[in-house]
Design an enzyme around this catalytic site. Structure first.
Site, mmCIF file in Angstrom:
data_model
loop_
_atom_site.group_PDB
_atom_site.id
_atom_site.type_symbol
_atom_site.label_atom_id
_atom_site.label_comp_id
_atom_site.label_asym_id
_atom_site.label_seq_id
_atom_site.Cartn_x
_atom_site.Cartn_y
_atom_site.Cartn_z
ATOM 1 N N THR A 25 9.756 0.775 -6.968
ATOM 2 C CA THR A 25 8.783 -0.301 -6.823
ATOM 3 C C THR A 25 9.142 -1.151 -5.601
ATOM 4 O OG1 THR A 25 7.552 -2.010 -8.030
ATOM 5 C CG2 THR A 25 9.924 -1.954 -8.392
ATOM 6 N N ASN A 26 8.557 -2.341 -5.488
ATOM 7 C CA ASN A 26 8.843 -3.198 -4.337
ATOM 8 C C ASN A 26 8.919 -4.653 -4.798
ATOM 9 O OD1 ASN A 26 6.073 -4.370 -4.191
ATOM 10 N ND2 ASN A 26 5.565 -2.218 -3.861
ATOM 11 N N ASP A 27 9.084 -5.559 -3.860
ATOM 12 C CA ASP A 27 9.366 -6.960 -4.191
ATOM 13 C C ASP A 27 8.132 -7.808 -4.496
ATOM 14 O OD1 ASP A 27 12.091 -7.150 -4.201
ATOM 15 O OD2 ASP A 27 12.234 -7.346 -2.020
#
Ligand SMILES: Cc1cc2nc3c(=O)[nH]c(=O)nc-3n(C[C@H](O)[C@H](O)[C@H](O)COP(=O)(O)O)c2cc1C
Length: 399
Positions: free
Chosen positions: A211-213
């Site tokens: 995933t990402n931030d």
């Protein structure tokens, strides 16, 4: 939404009456002028002095105490009222409203009020589930009164169940969402707006994902701002820690593929589409059926490219106003200009996520708006709520 509005707050005799003090503060913070009515039961929990001090107006308690001789107090209040909010609403007061009983100040003034009415019940779960209460709630719905459903959670009785008074912010959000949805003078009244938010999750095995931030804050702020402009908003969101804004239709998704499917299903009828989600460019080429074990010293992960959703929507575009986001850590404007042209978007909101106070996870943002054949427009550092309003105002000018 509530600026200058006359709100009559009716507080009845439940343990949640103490939360009504916070509710007065929240209504005033949103710009409303508040007058408070307390039932006799409510006064056993919180004194009128508390509400008088917070609302800066005498509290209405006694139907026969006519403080101004040439005015009938309950009628004067009823005529003054633009929004009547009963919070917390006891089972008893709900029964009175449902049956047109007027035997104290609160029930009498409520019967005399033609303003939109909102009722926020709070009670023990068994009182809530009682068929008599449910019959009365059905009557309120049938009479066009908005019921702000109690939430499930820990009750004052020491156990969990449905009947809890929602937080004051949630009650105010439910009221404003309803007002926005019914106000035909708002610029996006009746228009469908699609917003994506959050960072997609690309599964690796049953317990792991990439995933990402992205926190989803920017997308949620846009959904809220579009709702306040009268739109029917659908928020297609990857998992976040945020609460869904009141009055917004929520579609929860996980992967980029699921987000794409949810978008394509709703795209044809949308007026504005805002792609604020951080969609993964790649996904694992294969999803392991079982948890990947740490047998080898190295593990090579093969990734496959995800579909370019923004480009796809750009190609399918008809009446939609398509807004994309470009989060970059370098060469922001060059990349964003390229994206605007390549994706056939109507607007790209570019933000440099390497900046302090901007981009992922912050409550503030600082962005540059790019539109075809127009000079870039810089929006100064502000809360994501303000940036969201500004983005939609710019879009509205083009519609
Ligand atoms: C300690 C206490 C807590 C109560 N809490 C609630 C409540 O949360 N919800 C409710 O509907 N009634 C509650 N009641 C019952 C109401 O106070 C009672 O039905 C009363 O007649 C309501 O009057 P009103 O509707 O005029 O305020 C509670 C009573 C007591 C003694």
């Amino acid at each position: 939404m509530l600026t200058g509005k006359h709100v009559a707050l009716y507080v009845s005799g439940g343990i949640a009456a103490y939360k009504a003090a916070y509710l007065v503060r929240e209504l005033i913070r949103q710009g409303a002028t508040v007058r408070v009515v307390e039932t006799e039961g409510a006064q056993a929990f919180v004194t009128p002095l508390t509400f008088q001090t917070l609302s800066k107006h005498a509290v209405y308690t006694d139907r026969f105490a006519q403080l101004v001789p040439d005015q009938v107090a309950h009628v004067e209040l009823a005529d003054w009222t633009e929004i009547a909010l009963v919070a917390p609403a006891t089972a008893d007061l709900i029964a009175k409203i449902a049956n047109g009983i007027a035997d104290d100040f609160a029930s009498t003034a409520l019967l005399a009020t033609t303003a939109p009415k909102f009722v926020a019940p709070a009670m023990n779960v068994h009182m809530w589930q009682n068929p008599a209460t449910q019959r009365n709630i059905a009557t309120l719905h049938a009479d066009g009164i908005q019921v702000i459903e109690p939430v499930t959670g820990f009750l004052a009785e020491g156990y969990s169940g449905k009947g809890r008074f929602p937080e004051p912010e949630q009650i105010v959000a439910a009221v404003t969402a309803n007002l926005a949805a019914t106000d035909t003078s708002l610029p996006l009244h009746g228009q469908s707006v699609l917003v994506t938010a959050g960072g997609t999750r690309e599964r690796l095995d049953p317990v792991r994902y990439l995933t990402n931030d992205s926190s989803g804050k920017m997308g949620y702020a846009i959904a809220t701002a579009a709702r306040d402009l009268g739109a029917q908003v659908t928020l297609i969101s990857a998992p976040t820690a945020l609460s869904v804004p009141a009055g917004v239709t929520y579609v929860g998704v996980d992967s980029a593929a699921a987000m794409r499917a949810a978008l394509l299903q709703r795209y044809a009828t949308a007026k504005i589409v805002v792609m604020a989600a951080a969609v993964a460019d790649f996904r694992p080429a294969a999803v392991a059926e079982n948890k990947i074990k740490k047998t080898a010293t190295d593990y090579t992960l093969t990734l496959t490219k995800n579909a370019d959703i923004l480009a796809e929507l750009g190609q399918l575009k008809q009446q939609q106003f398509l807004i994309g986001f470009a989060a970059e850590t370098q060469n922001l404007l060059t990349y964003a200009q390229k994206k605007l042209a390549a994706k056939q978007a109507d607007m790209i909101v570019a933000n440099d996520v390497s900046q302090a106070q901007a981009g992922f996870n912050h409550d503030t943002n600082e962005v540059t708006i790019l539109q075809p054949d127009q000079a870039p427009q810089q929006l100064a550092l502000a809360s994501k709520a303000v940036i969201a309003q500004q983005i939609l105002q710019i879009a509205l000018k083009q519609l």
